[in-house]
Design a protein around this motif. Structure first.
Motif, PDB file in Angstrom:
ATOM      1  N   ILE A 116     -30.169 -14.235  17.755  1.00  0.00           N
ATOM      2  CA  ILE A 116     -29.217 -15.267  17.326  1.00  0.00           C
ATOM      3  C   ILE A 116     -28.496 -14.756  16.088  1.00  0.00           C
ATOM      4  O   ILE A 116     -29.141 -14.368  15.106  1.00  0.00           O
ATOM      5  N   THR A 117     -27.173 -14.756  16.144  1.00  0.00           N
ATOM      6  CA  THR A 117     -26.384 -14.430  14.957  1.00  0.00           C
ATOM      7  C   THR A 117     -25.551 -15.648  14.591  1.00  0.00           C
ATOM      8  O   THR A 117     -24.964 -16.293  15.462  1.00  0.00           O
ATOM      9  N   GLY A 118     -25.526 -16.001  13.307  1.00  0.00           N
ATOM     10  CA  GLY A 118     -24.754 -17.174  12.904  1.00  0.00           C
ATOM     11  C   GLY A 118     -25.154 -17.703  11.544  1.00  0.00           C
ATOM     12  O   GLY A 118     -25.673 -16.951  10.706  1.00  0.00           O
ATOM     13  N   SER A 119     -24.926 -19.008  11.382  1.00  0.00           N
ATOM     14  CA  SER A 119     -25.178 -19.685  10.100  1.00  0.00           C
ATOM     15  C   SER A 119     -26.422 -20.549  10.220  1.00  0.00           C
ATOM     16  O   SER A 119     -26.495 -21.400  11.108  1.00  0.00           O
ATOM     17  N   PHE A 120     -27.338 -20.317   9.316  1.00  0.00           N
ATOM     18  CA  PHE A 120     -28.615 -21.040   9.339  1.00  0.00           C
ATOM     19  C   PHE A 120     -28.744 -21.864   8.054  1.00  0.00           C
ATOM     20  O   PHE A 120     -28.171 -21.514   7.019  1.00  0.00           O
ATOM     21  N   SER A 121     -29.535 -22.952   8.111  1.00  0.00           N
ATOM     22  CA  SER A 121     -29.841 -23.710   6.886  1.00  0.00           C
ATOM     23  C   SER A 121     -31.323 -24.046   6.874  1.00  0.00           C
ATOM     24  O   SER A 121     -32.007 -23.963   7.900  1.00  0.00           O
ATOM     25  N   ASN A 122     -31.796 -24.442   5.677  1.00  0.00           N
ATOM     26  CA  ASN A 122     -33.216 -24.782   5.500  1.00  0.00           C
ATOM     27  C   ASN A 122     -34.131 -23.710   6.086  1.00  0.00           C
ATOM     28  O   ASN A 122     -35.072 -24.012   6.818  1.00  0.00           O
ATOM     29  N   VAL A 123     -33.814 -22.471   5.785  1.00  0.00           N
ATOM     30  CA  VAL A 123     -34.592 -21.369   6.339  1.00  0.00           C
ATOM     31  C   VAL A 123     -35.799 -21.087   5.447  1.00  0.00           C
ATOM     32  O   VAL A 123     -35.674 -20.929   4.225  1.00  0.00           O
ATOM     33  N   ASP A 151     -31.145 -22.316   1.490  1.00  0.00           N
ATOM     34  CA  ASP A 151     -30.497 -23.505   2.048  1.00  0.00           C
ATOM     35  C   ASP A 151     -29.438 -23.141   3.064  1.00  0.00           C
ATOM     36  O   ASP A 151     -29.324 -23.795   4.100  1.00  0.00           O
ATOM     37  N   GLN A 152     -28.652 -22.116   2.759  1.00  0.00           N
ATOM     38  CA  GLN A 152     -27.565 -21.693   3.646  1.00  0.00           C
ATOM     39  C   GLN A 152     -27.558 -20.187   3.700  1.00  0.00           C
ATOM     40  O   GLN A 152     -27.525 -19.540   2.653  1.00  0.00           O
ATOM     41  N   VAL A 153     -27.555 -19.636   4.902  1.00  0.00           N
ATOM     42  CA  VAL A 153     -27.558 -18.175   4.991  1.00  0.00           C
ATOM     43  C   VAL A 153     -27.008 -17.714   6.335  1.00  0.00           C
ATOM     44  O   VAL A 153     -27.269 -18.321   7.374  1.00  0.00           O
ATOM     45  N   GLU A 154     -26.189 -16.669   6.263  1.00  0.00           N
ATOM     46  CA  GLU A 154     -25.707 -16.010   7.484  1.00  0.00           C
ATOM     47  C   GLU A 154     -26.678 -14.885   7.811  1.00  0.00           C
ATOM     48  O   GLU A 154     -27.050 -14.134   6.912  1.00  0.00           O
ATOM     49  N   GLY A 155     -27.030 -14.773   9.091  1.00  0.00           N
ATOM     50  CA  GLY A 155     -27.964 -13.691   9.391  1.00  0.00           C
ATOM     51  C   GLY A 155     -28.264 -13.551  10.870  1.00  0.00           C
ATOM     52  O   GLY A 155     -27.580 -14.144  11.729  1.00  0.00           O
ATOM     53  N   THR A 156     -29.283 -12.755  11.144  1.00  0.00           N
ATOM     54  CA  THR A 156     -29.696 -12.442  12.506  1.00  0.00           C
ATOM     55  C   THR A 156     -31.177 -12.755  12.693  1.00  0.00           C
ATOM     56  O   THR A 156     -32.006 -12.333  11.882  1.00  0.00           O
TER      57      THR A 156
END
Lengths: 237, 237
Positions: A116-123, A151-156
């Protein structure tokens, strides 16, 4: 055996339970079996994620390091990436996401990988602190883990799904590792929310299980006394 | 992956339990992964033993047949033979023999194969009778097995040992098939006494598990309702 339909695994989750944490395969040798993967170093030295042939380690200080070919591991998964698009998703939590993936792939009875590539939150991730011999058990070592949050992060996200039948050899269900695009955050995923992302998947028809037969501690260990399923799911959940 | 250190398996013992007995691999394809092995045909059509690249079937009438490349199987093990001498034994029963093998090999935590050539007595084998769709469960189908006995027989035993962790994927412990030198007796071994024989063994560091991912009945089956370990050891013991 198809190059793109084989998941290679070195070691088992079960051998981590009693603390058989010696590194028994080098990264150089692991990379002969794929370009995408997850794993951990000797003594549970951090959380590994391999992307495009590059092996990254998230250590217990939260630093992301490239590791060398001589880095040794007790456990790792790797495969040659050839993902197909599965679905684009927005605003979905981990449990709901995993349910949707099972429903879309109909692949609960085999091994597969999800990217999954995209924008994640509460990681929320963790990385275990390396221990030295004599190694402690997985449960004891996992108490020395660091927890990191963003709280907010772009990643894989790289995930391996294993059928229930192979619980103990692998982690039954999904085993998720993460790396931020800025390479300043990552680890073994404990929880996350996907704000928006591309979900792709790759099905395997072959699970190539490699065992550390040259390691005398592994070969002579009596596994019948270990509470394998319980300790894995407490530590890896 | 070493040619002589890899055990290839198509299917799992677990899929036989609920009666997923459709043939999902041809003998021609299986023989691309080795020259020595065991298995069963579609619908549990007899007991297979592969020696020197020749696939023999012991059918439920006790006949030994060579099968063709188009013969299809739900489950089989195969490898490329490169056995090393382990021990010469005389006058030993099955349980004592298996204990000695574990003690001599120190290999209880990995997969290995045993080959025994010699004189056997009180040999009891079984061969299951082929069933047709809709297939019954393993327990129901195994009730239709034929039992064969021989007081004295010269022959070859091929065995695969699997670690306890992989019970369900394989049969934990030893899984023994037999073929008489005169090709008039054989099958899945239920009991035997070794009068005199050469015991050789071959250690594997890799277990290559191939799953029938193109079979929709397999992929959609809910294994959580099957009593896998219990039914395997009742049927395969």
């Amino acid at each position: 055996m198809g190059k793109f339909t084989t998941l290679y695994q070195h070691g088992t989750l079960a051998l981590l339970v009693p603390g058989l944490l010696k590194g028994t395969l080098t990264m150089g040798n692991l990379l002969k079996h794929g370009d995408t993967g997850i794993g951990t170093g000797e003594g549970l030295d951090g959380e590994l994620i391999i992307l495009d042939g590059k092996p990254y380690q998230v250590d217990s200080n939260g630093n992301v390091n490239l590791v060398s070919d001589s880095f040794i591991m007790p456990f790792a998964n790797i495969h040659y990436a050839q993902y197909s698009p599965l679905v684009e998703l927005e605003n979905v939590g981990q449990d709901e996401l995993e349910k949707q993936i099972i429903s879309l792939t109909h692949a609960a009875n085999t091994f597969f990988s999800i990217k999954i590539t995209g924008s994640f939150s509460n990681v929320k991730t963790r990385a275990v602190k390396k221990s030295v011999p004599p190694f402690h058990t997985l449960a004891e070592t996992a108490r020395n883990q660091s927890i990191f949050t963003r709280d907010q992060v772009e990643g894989t996200l790289i995930s391996y799904y294993s059928p229930e039948l192979f619980d103990g050899a692998a982690v039954a269900g999904f085993h998720n590792h993460f790396l931020a695009d800025d390479h300043r955050f990552g680890g073994h995923l404990l929880d996350f929310h996907l704000d928006k992302g591309e979900v792709s998947y790759q099905l395997f028809d072959t699970f190539e299980q490699h065992l550390p037969v040259s390691n005398s501690e592994y070969m002579s260990h009596d596994f019948s006394r270990d509470n394998i399923a319980n300790d894995i799911h407490n530590a890896e959940g």
